[in-house]
Design an enzyme around this catalytic site. Structure first.
Site, PDB file in Angstrom:
ATOM      1  N   SER A  72      25.560  29.623  32.316  1.00 19.06           N
ATOM      2  CA  SER A  72      26.259  28.423  33.096  1.00 19.06           C
ATOM      3  C   SER A  72      25.829  27.762  34.414  1.00 19.06           C
ATOM      4  O   SER A  72      25.830  28.210  35.036  1.00 19.06           O
ATOM      5  CB  SER A  72      27.977  28.364  32.820  1.00 19.06           C
ATOM      6  OG  SER A  72      28.675  29.585  31.983  1.00 19.06           O
ATOM      7  N   GLU A  80      35.823  38.533  34.987  1.00 24.20           N
ATOM      8  CA  GLU A  80      35.591  37.358  34.247  1.00 24.20           C
ATOM      9  C   GLU A  80      37.245  37.054  33.304  1.00 24.20           C
ATOM     10  O   GLU A  80      37.142  36.196  32.476  1.00 24.20           O
ATOM     11  CB  GLU A  80      34.168  37.882  33.588  1.00 24.20           C
ATOM     12  CG  GLU A  80      34.183  35.723  32.506  1.00 24.20           C
ATOM     13  CD  GLU A  80      32.766  36.289  32.241  1.00 24.20           C
ATOM     14  OE1 GLU A  80      31.939  37.124  32.205  1.00 24.20           O
ATOM     15  OE2 GLU A  80      31.782  35.153  31.871  1.00 24.20           O
ATOM     16  N   GLY A 112      23.631  35.179  35.894  1.00 28.84           N
ATOM     17  CA  GLY A 112      22.635  34.832  35.512  1.00 28.84           C
ATOM     18  C   GLY A 112      22.657  37.787  34.888  1.00 28.84           C
ATOM     19  O   GLY A 112      22.227  37.558  35.534  1.00 28.84           O
ATOM     20  N   GLU A 157      35.213  41.480  19.629  1.00 28.32           N
ATOM     21  CA  GLU A 157      34.826  42.300  18.663  1.00 28.32           C
ATOM     22  C   GLU A 157      34.032  42.834  19.621  1.00 28.32           C
ATOM     23  O   GLU A 157      34.541  44.412  19.514  1.00 28.32           O
ATOM     24  CB  GLU A 157      33.423  42.229  17.341  1.00 28.32           C
ATOM     25  CG  GLU A 157      33.770  41.541  16.709  1.00 28.32           C
ATOM     26  CD  GLU A 157      34.033  39.300  16.631  1.00 28.32           C
ATOM     27  OE1 GLU A 157      33.485  39.439  16.792  1.00 28.32           O
ATOM     28  OE2 GLU A 157      34.669  39.635  16.030  1.00 28.32           O
ATOM     29  N   SER A 214      23.666  37.896  30.633  1.00 28.13           N
ATOM     30  CA  SER A 214      22.761  37.497  29.060  1.00 28.13           C
ATOM     31  C   SER A 214      21.331  37.242  29.520  1.00 28.13           C
ATOM     32  O   SER A 214      20.938  36.309  30.132  1.00 28.13           O
ATOM     33  CB  SER A 214      24.142  36.591  28.254  1.00 28.13           C
ATOM     34  OG  SER A 214      24.998  37.222  28.244  1.00 28.13           O
TER      35      SER A 214
END
Lengths: 376, 393
Positions: free
Chosen positions: B165, B248, B131, B377, B133
């Site tokens: 996810s 990650e 958990g 970015e 974003s």
């Protein structure tokens, strides 16, 4: 894959120190502006001997230091960083490899200690047309008594203008385009029938156009007619060396650009604070990292199984050409007007990158060769 | 144990214990075993394989034995991977617990937390989700607003996560929450764990352009989380978050370049054939394919080099951002090439021949690669700041 061990880190650091001290970019300017008769410093070459670099790919029995290809690449990278001019690539990398891999005991005894001692400069004469294409060798070697007669022309022969001897790729059988029928000969650079024209390149480095007219050749290197594999061995070592040099050229021009991005102020702040430039710089850093891995991987393979190194060497040289082209173009753009001046060195890096891209096969040549190695 | 003995014993054990079906080439997602309370094994072989590997600790070969791992050294783990590859053995278990929470707990967890949470991950009994974003906190993750109020023996959690996810399939969540709203944004975040069946937790799958729903919106309404479920120090969760993000990113970058991927050259030859010299009979496609192939090789070599350098104690750190950036951008490039090369076949969406549009769905999925886990970015920004030391934008 490996991380550099202590010995190699020491080799790299001592190379950086030596070259920054003895052969910074200003030395290339001096050679250029004084129209030096050799285009490199013989003192520097002797200094490289003292560092053990002339024998870097030569076994200890023949006076070499035998640091291997990983070591060779570290030295080449540092040479790229300072734009050092020397016969290292032609003599210590390509000629040493051809003689060590293909020479008779007698040839090894004669030439390898001489290379280690910096007493002989040997050029490898391969290209004939304007593009690198070893299998298209056309220069003729015809049997005449118990010798061969060489007739033809070579171009872009690195260090050909100062060579004591030349290793010539010649055709003893077949047609240009056939890998079979290529032979290598060692000839004295002063042999009758050889005429050498010095060519000074855009990068202020030197090569030669060499004419062979009925030149007597008795000293074959390896088996005549079956020289292509040996030639490839020598070329692959050279290609890995040039790829490493390009890594140095690209890396140094990148490092200088990053320093400039932090110093140069416009609109009241360092231009490196602008995201448009940050992202381009970061992308380039990533590309340099990818290139470094391929160069290292190619050299590890050359050390372990040189006959199987062709494909990874091509991958490295391809990537080196692409990344160096990007690095020097971005450097000039980010330096702005200053990048266009002869006052700062960035232009010198761009010129060397251009010549080194061409040397021993450009990106297209190596992409094609890599594809062929994958049966594609 | 000498390494060659280990190799020999591993080879024999795998030969005896890896069921035949687990040696068939994996089709990727449909063949992955994720484990968890509600996991339906696709076959008995999949179940047996997980149990046998878990009994050796080889679902997490390098974790310490006391936490359900295999206790293998790096060299031994490499041998295990090689021997599994040699017989085409599938991975017995994949999970966010293995990739992410496990390493974080090993690093930051208390002894009690390691004992409680790691073994069920290793056995594939508990499936975790992440958990991170929120609707208002994407690239600017540290601005997250889900709050956890101190209520004495527990935290009361309220807020919303997004892009979680497999939240709808997960048993537990590791979650970033704001525990000090007054502190600067990086200093008021904590890392907590809780059961997805706790009262007040709801999930809603998000339909993506691929037609699939791997991500969810996750809502928390007065969710009670025991204080013991706080990992690390209160208000210092950002340290764990950064550690995990680095992990990650490295695994996204590396994961994309693993073997068993579709082959661009093979697909190109199917579409265009060869010319008389044996080259692909389309020079433009040939060049594009070979550039991607060389870049793939460069990426693999870089992953291996960073691994070797990390092992030799030569710092790698922020360089995971490079793997993430280069790996995901390359994957997108490759899939654009697959779509072009595949021609009209590649466009099939609802057909048995295309296995219900597998390629097209994978192509669409790759577009998320350079967004999830930090956008390209953001990665470039990390390189600019942390490696190149360029001034704040």
């Amino acid at each position: 894959m490996i991380a550099l061990d202590e010995d190699r880190i020491m080799l790299r650091d001592s190379a950086r120190e030596f070259l920054t001290d003895k052969s910074p970019a200003s030395e290339l300017r001096r050679l250029r502006d004084t129209k030096d008769k050799d285009g490199f410093s013989r003192d520097l070459w002797r200094g490289m001997k003292d560092m053990g670099w002339t024998g870097i790919l030569i076994d200890e029995a023949n006076g070499g230091s035998d640091f291997g290809h990983v070591g060779m690449a570290l030295v080449c990278e540092e040479m790229g960083r300072t734009l050092a001019a020397s016969p290292f690539l032609s003599t210590a990398v390509m000629a040493a490899t051809a003689i060590r891999r293909g020479g008779s005991e007698e040839q090894k005894k004669k030439w390898l200690p001489a290379i280690s001692e910096a007493k002989a400069i040997i050029a490898l004469a391969v290209d004939e047309g304007r593009k690198h294409a070893p299998e298209k060798t056309a220069l003729k070697a015809e049997i005449s008594g118990n010798a061969f007669k060489l007739n033809g022309e070579k171009s872009f022969v690195v260090d050909g203008h100062v060579a004591d001897a030349i290793i010539v790729a010649a055709r003893t059988e077949g047609e240009p385009g056939d890998k079979n029928g290529i032979s290598l000969f060692l000839v004295d650079a002063k042999a009758p029938g050889i005429s050498i024209e010095r060519v000074i390149g855009v990068d202020s480095r030197n090569n030669a156009r060499i004419k062979f007219e009925n030149v007597n050749a008795v000293d074959a290197l390896g088996v005549t007619g079956k020289g292509f594999g040996l030639l490839e061995n020598a070329l692959n070592a050279g290609r890995a060396g040039v790829a490493a040099e390009l890594l140095g050229v690209a890396g140094e021009s990148f490092d200088r650009t990053v320093v400039f991005l932090k110093e140069r102020k416009q609109f009241g702040k360092p231009i490196g604070a602008f995201q448009a430039l940050q992202h381009r710089a970061a992308h380039l850093f990533g590309e340099l990292e990818l290139l470094r891995s391929l160069v290292l991987s190619a050299c590890v393979t050359l050390d372990k199984s040189p006959d199987a190194a062709g494909s990874i060497v091509s991958a490295a040289k391809y990537k080196a050409c692409e990344v160096a082209k990007l690095a020097v173009s971005e450097a000039v753009q980010m330096f702005g007007g200053m990048g266009m001046t002869d006052e700062i060195d960035i232009g010198l890096f761009m010129k060397r990158a251009r010549a080194a891209q061409e040397l021993l096969g450009d990106a297209y040549f190596h992409a094609d060769r890599y594809a062929q190695s994958q049966k594609f | 144990m000498p390494l060659d003995t280990f190799r020999q014993e591993t080879r024999e054990w795998l030969a005896q214990n890896c069921p035949p079906e687990m040696r068939k080439p994996s089709r990727g997602e449909p063949d992955i075993c994720w484990g968890g309370r509600n996991w339906q094994f696709h076959s008995n072989d999949q179940k047996i394989w997980l149990e046998r590997m878990a009994s050796k600790g080889w679902t997490v070969p390098m974790w310490p034995k006391e936490y359900g791992g295999g206790g293998l050294s790096r060299e031994e783990e490499k041998i295990l991977r090689e021997e599994m590859r040699a017989i085409n053995a599938r991975s017995p278990l994949e999970s966010f617990g293995i990739w992410m929470l496990g390493p974080a707990l090993l690093h930051f967890g208390s002894e009690a937390q390691k004992k409680e949470y790691l073994p069920p991950i290793a056995r594939g009994e508990i499936r975790w989700c992440q958990g991170y974003s929120e609707p208002g906190a994407g690239s600017d993750l540290a601005s997250l607003q889900t709050k956890a109020e101190d209520k004495g023996d527990h935290f009361l959690v309220n807020g919303q996560k997004i892009w979680t996810s497999y939240a709808d399939k997960a048993d537990w969540i590791f979650c970033l929450v704001r525990t000090d709203p007054a502190a600067p944004k990086h200093k008021g975040i904590s890392f907590v764990l809780f059961d997805m069946t706790t009262k007040g937790v709801t999930t809603k799958p998000i339909l993506l352009i691929s037609g699939k729903s791997p991500f969810c919106e996750t809502f928390f309404e007065n969710v009670k989380v025991p204080k013991a479920n706080l990992v690390g120090t209160l208000n210092d969760g950002w340290t764990i978050a950064k550690y995990l993000l680095t992990h990650e990113r490295a695994s996204i970058g590396s994961g994309l370049s693993l073997a068993g991927m579709r082959s661009l050259p093979a697909e190109a030859i199917k579409s265009f054939g060869r010319d008389a010299s044996g080259r692909l009979d389309n020079p433009f496609v040939r060049e594009e394919v070979i550039r991607a192939e060389i870049d793939g090789r460069a990426l693999l070599a870089t992953i291996e080099r960073y691994r070797a350098e990390a092992k030799a104690g030569q710092g790698v750190g922020a360089k995971s951002a490079i793997l993430k950036y280069a790996g995901t951008e390359l994957n997108k490039r490759r899939y654009e090439a697959f779509m072009t090369i595949g021609g009209s076949d590649a466009l099939e969406w609802e057909s048995a021949r295309s296995d219900e549009g597998t390629l097209a769905r994978e192509w669409l999925r790759t577009k998320a690669n350079s967004i999830e886990g930090g956008t390209s970015e953001i990665m470039l920004g990390i390189v600019a700041k942390r490696i190149l030391d360029l001034p704040e934008a």
